[in-house]
Motif scaffolding. Structure first.
Motif, short mmCIF file in Angstrom:
data_model
loop_
_atom_site.label_atom_id
_atom_site.label_comp_id
_atom_site.label_asym_id
_atom_site.label_seq_id
_atom_site.Cartn_x
_atom_site.Cartn_y
_atom_site.Cartn_z
N HIS A 114 0.95 -1.31 0.20
CA HIS A 114 0.12 0.02 -0.03
C HIS A 114 0.93 1.34 0.00
N LEU B 3 2.07 3.69 2.94
CA LEU B 3 0.60 4.00 3.60
C LEU B 3 0.08 3.00 4.72
N ASN B 4 -0.46 3.31 5.51
CA ASN B 4 -0.99 2.23 6.53
C ASN B 4 -2.31 1.59 6.07
N PRO B 5 -3.17 0.92 6.73
CA PRO B 5 -4.25 0.44 6.11
C PRO B 5 -5.30 1.58 6.15
N GLU B 6 -5.30 2.36 6.90
CA GLU B 6 -6.18 3.56 6.51
C GLU B 6 -5.95 4.66 5.58
N GLY B 7 -4.81 4.42 4.75
CA GLY B 7 -4.32 5.37 3.87
C GLY B 7 -3.51 6.51 4.22
N ASP B 8 -3.10 6.56 5.37
CA ASP B 8 -2.25 7.61 6.15
C ASP B 8 -0.39 6.95 5.93
#
Length: 144
Positions: free
Chosen positions: A10, A97-102
């Motif tokens: 990601h 990115l982390n799973p939240e997209g940050d």
């Protein structure tokens, strides 16, 4: 403190010529590598070893792969470089990115320019995406 390992699937890639806002989608990013070039120095009278000294940093080419798309700012940038010899170095930002997209971690690649642009083979016996690979030279990268 969270010690969860980062997953590498990601990520996002932003080119400076697009104002930094356009996320140009890629299948993979590789080449965020830096190493020292070294020089061996022999000390007079000391025959047991040589001194290995760091000289300068050397950066590997940044390699980006994706499914071929018809027209984009990236295609225009590459065409200008290879067809018109109009090199326009640009900065690139890569975000993991982390799973939240940050963004977990980000890298800034300075003054990137297209070094090689290639396309996968065409084969009438396969129903596969055409993959384009872009190899970039650049000055340096650093973590943000």
């Amino acid at each position: 403190m969270d010690y969860t390992p980062a997953l590498g699937f990601h990520f996002s890639v932003h080119f400076g010529f697009s104002g930094g806002g356009e996320d140009i989608r890629f299948q993979s990013v590789s080449g965020l590598n830096v190493e020292f070039t070294t020089e061996n120095v022999i000390e007079g009278g000391e025959n047991r070893f040589e001194h290995t000294l760091p000289i300068r940093t050397q950066y590997a080419p940044l390699v980006l792969t994706r499914a071929m798309v018809e027209n984009s700012g990236l295609v225009s940038w590459c065409r200008n470089a290879f067809e018109k010899f109009q090199l326009s170095p640009t900065d690139i930002t890569i975000h993991l990115l982390n799973p939240e997209g940050d963004p977990l971690r980000s890298w800034s690649v300075d003054r990137a320019w297209p070094k090689k642009w290639s396309f996968s083979d065409f084969n009438a016996e396969e129903n596969a995406l055409v993959i384009e690979t872009l190899e970039l030279g650049y000055r340096t990268f650093h973590q943000l």
